[in-house]
Design an enzyme around this catalytic site. Structure first.
Site, PDB file in Angstrom:
ATOM      1  N   ASN A 189       0.788   1.842  -1.453  1.00 40.97           N
ATOM      2  CA  ASN A 189       1.684   0.680  -1.513  1.00 40.97           C
ATOM      3  C   ASN A 189       1.515  -0.076  -0.195  1.00 40.97           C
ATOM      4  OD1 ASN A 189       3.770  -1.137  -1.627  1.00 40.97           O
ATOM      5  ND2 ASN A 189       5.406   0.397  -1.511  1.00 40.97           N
ATOM      6  N   LYS A 244       2.707  -2.856   0.621  1.00 37.58           N
ATOM      7  CA  LYS A 244       3.909  -3.647   0.964  1.00 37.58           C
ATOM      8  C   LYS A 244       3.501  -5.065   1.405  1.00 37.58           C
ATOM      9  CE  LYS A 244       6.209   0.609   2.191  1.00 37.58           C
ATOM     10  NZ  LYS A 244       7.421   1.214   2.692  1.00 37.58           N
ATOM     11  N   HIS A 285      11.100   0.368  -6.476  1.00 40.77           N
ATOM     12  CA  HIS A 285      10.927   0.867  -5.100  1.00 40.77           C
ATOM     13  C   HIS A 285      12.269   0.742  -4.362  1.00 40.77           C
ATOM     14  CE1 HIS A 285       9.623   1.241  -0.961  1.00 40.77           C
ATOM     15  NE2 HIS A 285       8.551   1.865  -1.434  1.00 40.77           N
ATOM     16  N   GLU A 327      13.018  -0.185  -1.509  1.00 42.96           N
ATOM     17  CA  GLU A 327      13.212  -1.444  -0.759  1.00 42.96           C
ATOM     18  C   GLU A 327      13.689  -2.549  -1.699  1.00 42.96           C
ATOM     19  OE1 GLU A 327       9.364  -1.457   1.147  1.00 42.96           O
ATOM     20  OE2 GLU A 327       9.994   0.288   2.305  1.00 42.96           O
ATOM     21  N   GLU A 330      10.804   9.428  -4.205  1.00 43.83           N
ATOM     22  CA  GLU A 330      10.707   8.968  -2.826  1.00 43.83           C
ATOM     23  C   GLU A 330      12.079   9.035  -2.163  1.00 43.83           C
ATOM     24  OE1 GLU A 330       7.108   6.278  -2.222  1.00 43.83           O
ATOM     25  OE2 GLU A 330       8.685   4.968  -2.942  1.00 43.83           O
ATOM     26  N   GLY A 338       8.867   5.494   5.508  1.00 47.41           N
ATOM     27  CA  GLY A 338       8.589   4.726   6.724  1.00 47.41           C
ATOM     28  C   GLY A 338       9.280   5.283   7.960  1.00 47.41           C
ATOM     29  N   SER A 370       6.500   9.100   3.990  1.00 49.26           N
ATOM     30  CA  SER A 370       5.800   9.568   5.195  1.00 49.26           C
ATOM     31  C   SER A 370       4.711  10.600   4.897  1.00 49.26           C
ATOM     32  CB  SER A 370       6.798  10.102   6.228  1.00 49.26           C
ATOM     33  OG  SER A 370       7.687   9.065   6.614  1.00 49.26           O
TER      34      SER A 370
HETATM   35  C1  PEP Z   1       6.613   3.816   0.244  1.00 49.71           C
HETATM   36  O1  PEP Z   1       7.070   2.798   0.733  1.00 49.71           O
HETATM   37  O2  PEP Z   1       6.458   3.911  -0.989  1.00 49.71           O
HETATM   38  C2  PEP Z   1       6.273   4.899   1.152  1.00 49.71           C
HETATM   39  C3  PEP Z   1       6.101   6.103   0.677  1.00 49.71           C
HETATM   40  O3  PEP Z   1       6.164   4.564   2.479  1.00 49.71           O
HETATM   41  P1  PEP Z   1       5.701   5.534   3.692  1.00 49.71           P
HETATM   42  O4  PEP Z   1       4.526   6.320   3.209  1.00 49.71           O
HETATM   43  O5  PEP Z   1       5.336   4.592   4.796  1.00 49.71           O
HETATM   44  O6  PEP Z   1       6.873   6.389   4.009  1.00 49.71           O
END
Ligand code: PEP
Length: 250
Positions: free
Chosen positions: A9, A11, A95, A97, A167, A173, A212
């Protein structure tokens, strides 16, 4: 046997030049990735460029969102047909966000899931709890509620066409990755919940972990029984890091 999947992703990152470099770098390293299904989800405006470079490789392209309606007066939205037209096979829906910053409810996410599905795009359906919810002991309830919105609208069989990405919001993040045991517990709960409704759907459903994930922790996470791959944010922005996760997934 569920095929392991690694999805990036990207973003809201990149430029015309940098996305070209990134996808070319991933394509160059794909010879060493033979088992994992690899998907990249660039910012929408760069999807045609990325699809063009990915063409001829096994890399699949997805969007970061999808409109719940098919056509018409929905300013700023992108329909499933448009996404297919520019080479998308997958679409991320729900997601955290989008849920937290743009107010997407469980019901809207379910409608986006449905729009993807009825138009032949496979949803990567994101669910997960906040830190506060985890600390209050309601992780499974939150995931259950988010999944139930899709089941209520589309039926459990609809999950056959999709992928769930668990997630935990507190791990996205932040560099605070869930332990393999913490992630496996939730993945097992999700699969068990779906198995209670339809064992075949549960057995075939891919459940990715996101939050992460990086080259150092991917192997231990993906090695868990119910973890079928990863949805990767930050570590998908460098070809070398993303490819290292794809190799770990193998
Ligand atoms: C995400 O935004 O789907 C995600 C997993 O981000 P990160 O790997 O940066 O934690």
């Amino acid at each position: 046997m569920r095929q392991v999947m690694v999805a990036g992703n990207w973003k809201m990152n990149g430029s015309s030049e940098s996305v070209k470099e990134l996808i070319a770098g991933i394509k160059d390293g794909m010879a060493s990735v033979t088992k994992a299904e690899v998907v990249v989800c660039p910012p929408a405006v760069y999807i045609p460029r990325v699809s063009g470079v990915a063409d001829g490789s096994a890399i699949k392209v997805g969007s970061q969102n999808i409109c719940d309606e098919d056509k018409g007066a929905f300013t700023g939205e992108i329909s499933a047909d448009m996404l297919k037209d520019i080479g998308c096979e997958y679409a991320i829906v729900g997601h955290s966000e989008r849920r937290a910053l743009y107010g997407e409810s469980d019901e809207l996410v379910a409608k986006r899931f449905a729009a993807a599905r009825r138009n032949g795009i496979k949803p990567i359906f994101c669910i997960g709890e906040t830190l506060e919810e985890r600390e209050s002991g309601v992780t499974n309830d939150v995931c259950s509620r988010q999944i139930d919105a899709v089941i209520a609208l589309e039926g459990v069989e609809a999950l056959t066409d999709g992928v769930i990405a668990y997630e935990p919001v507190w791990a996205i993040g932040t560099g605070k990755v869930a332990t393999p045991e913490q992630a496996q517990d939730v993945h097992a709960f999700i699969r068990g919940k779906i198995a209670a409704l339809n064992a075949d759907v549960a057995e075939g459903l891919r459940i990715l972990y996101g939050g992460s994930m990086n080259a150092g922790n991917a192997k231990d996470l993906i090695g868990q029984t119910d973890i079928d791959g990863g949805l990767i944010g930050g570590a998908s922005l460098k070809a070398e890091d993303f490819l290292a996760i794809c190799q770990a997934a193998e």
